[in-house]
Design an enzyme around this catalytic site. Structure first.
Site, PDB file in Angstrom:
ATOM      1  N   GLU A 133      37.316  29.445  40.254  1.00 41.51           N
ATOM      2  CA  GLU A 133      37.013  30.303  39.112  1.00 41.51           C
ATOM      3  C   GLU A 133      35.651  29.919  38.549  1.00 41.51           C
ATOM      4  O   GLU A 133      35.277  28.748  38.543  1.00 41.51           O
ATOM      5  CB  GLU A 133      38.071  30.153  38.020  1.00 41.51           C
ATOM      6  CG  GLU A 133      39.476  30.524  38.453  1.00 41.51           C
ATOM      7  CD  GLU A 133      39.666  32.013  38.629  1.00 41.51           C
ATOM      8  OE1 GLU A 133      38.716  32.768  38.345  1.00 41.51           O
ATOM      9  OE2 GLU A 133      40.755  32.433  39.049  1.00 41.51           O
ATOM     10  N   ASN A 184      38.474  38.283  45.702  1.00 45.17           N
ATOM     11  CA  ASN A 184      38.517  39.383  44.738  1.00 45.17           C
ATOM     12  C   ASN A 184      37.149  39.459  44.061  1.00 45.17           C
ATOM     13  O   ASN A 184      37.005  39.106  42.887  1.00 45.17           O
ATOM     14  CB  ASN A 184      39.628  39.118  43.714  1.00 45.17           C
ATOM     15  CG  ASN A 184      39.819  40.281  42.766  1.00 45.17           C
ATOM     16  OD1 ASN A 184      39.218  41.345  42.935  1.00 45.17           O
ATOM     17  ND2 ASN A 184      40.639  40.074  41.746  1.00 45.17           N
ATOM     18  N   CYS A 236      37.250  46.473  44.353  1.00 46.75           N
ATOM     19  CA  CYS A 236      37.287  47.468  43.287  1.00 46.75           C
ATOM     20  C   CYS A 236      36.342  48.629  43.570  1.00 46.75           C
ATOM     21  O   CYS A 236      36.375  49.642  42.876  1.00 46.75           O
ATOM     22  CB  CYS A 236      36.926  46.822  41.949  1.00 46.75           C
ATOM     23  SG  CYS A 236      35.311  46.042  41.917  1.00 46.75           S
ATOM     24  N   GLU A 257      41.769  50.772  43.382  1.00 44.29           N
ATOM     25  CA  GLU A 257      41.536  49.484  44.032  1.00 44.29           C
ATOM     26  C   GLU A 257      42.010  49.598  45.488  1.00 44.29           C
ATOM     27  O   GLU A 257      42.889  50.393  45.817  1.00 44.29           O
ATOM     28  CB  GLU A 257      42.321  48.384  43.326  1.00 44.29           C
ATOM     29  CG  GLU A 257      41.948  48.180  41.879  1.00 44.29           C
ATOM     30  CD  GLU A 257      40.795  47.212  41.695  1.00 44.29           C
ATOM     31  OE1 GLU A 257      40.641  46.314  42.529  1.00 44.29           O
ATOM     32  OE2 GLU A 257      40.057  47.367  40.709  1.00 44.29           O
TER      33      GLU A 257
END
Length: 210
Positions: free
Chosen positions: A79, A129, A157, A203
């Site tokens: 992250e 992602n 996305c 998506e």
């Protein structure tokens, strides 16, 4: 993907407990009303003319990693934001999950250093992602050249955008100029997910295997 600013700091006093269909509990930390404009609007599009601009900057609360951990011996999440790591760790504790760990940093820096430490693994599954800019070229190179990664789940996305460049580089023949030496992947499954009802946006979750 729109960046959602989630924090476990004291100034964000309210929170929402959400339970997924498979029983996973997730605490979503809410922000004060003054910051709602940040949540409701997408961040500016990065400059795609520079490969350095294609950095993965997706904010998460550990939902992806915690969802797949039940079928894995070990899950490592990367992250970008400190608060995202804190929230992911909090959600792991809430669910009694001990085989998940979360590292802070840019994926293009952390991943190339992490994968050599996992050489003893017989088979790895990668889940990415990225933002609309797609995966950074260093991330692409690390995934493609890691023989242990046999399956890749790509959550996009905007599949018709920069992600298409990633798809091509994942599936093309080895390219010395781009330093892509590993065996090519093959797309085996594509599942559209309508997260934005009454809009044309959708998506797309793709599975690549080799």
């Amino acid at each position: 993907m729109s960046q959602i600013f989630l924090s476990s700091k004291e100034e964000y006093s309210s929170s929402l407990l959400m339970m997924t269909p498979d029983g996973l509990k997730l605490i979503i930390f809410m922000v004060p009303p003054g910051n709602l404009s940040y949540i409701m609007h997408s961040p500016p599009e990065p400059d795609n003319t520079s490969s350095e601009g294609a950095e993965s900057k997706v904010m998460d609360i550990g939902a992806v990693g915690l969802t797949v951990c039940q079928g894995a011996g070990r899950v490592i999440g990367i992250e970008l934001i400190d608060q995202a790591v804190e929230d992911a760790q909090c959600n792991a504790m809430l669910n009694g999950i001990v085989n998940c760990e979360f590292l802070k940093g840019k994926a293009e820096i952390v991943l190339p250093e992490l994968l050599p430490l996992l050489e003893d693994a017989r088979s790895l599954v990668a889940v990415v992602n990225p933002s609309r800019a797609g995966l950074h070229y260093r991330v692409m190179r690390a995934i493609r050249n890691c023989e242990q990664i046999r399956r890749l789940v790509y959550i996009s996305c905007k599949p018709e955008g920069e992600a298409m460049r990633n798809f091509i580089e994942l599936c093309c023949l080895p390219d010395q100029q781009k330093k892509l030496f590993g065996d090519p992947f093959t797309p085996t499954l594509a599942v559209p997910v309508d997260m934005f009802p009454h809009t044309s946006h959708c998506e797309l979750v793709l599975l690549f295997e080799r």
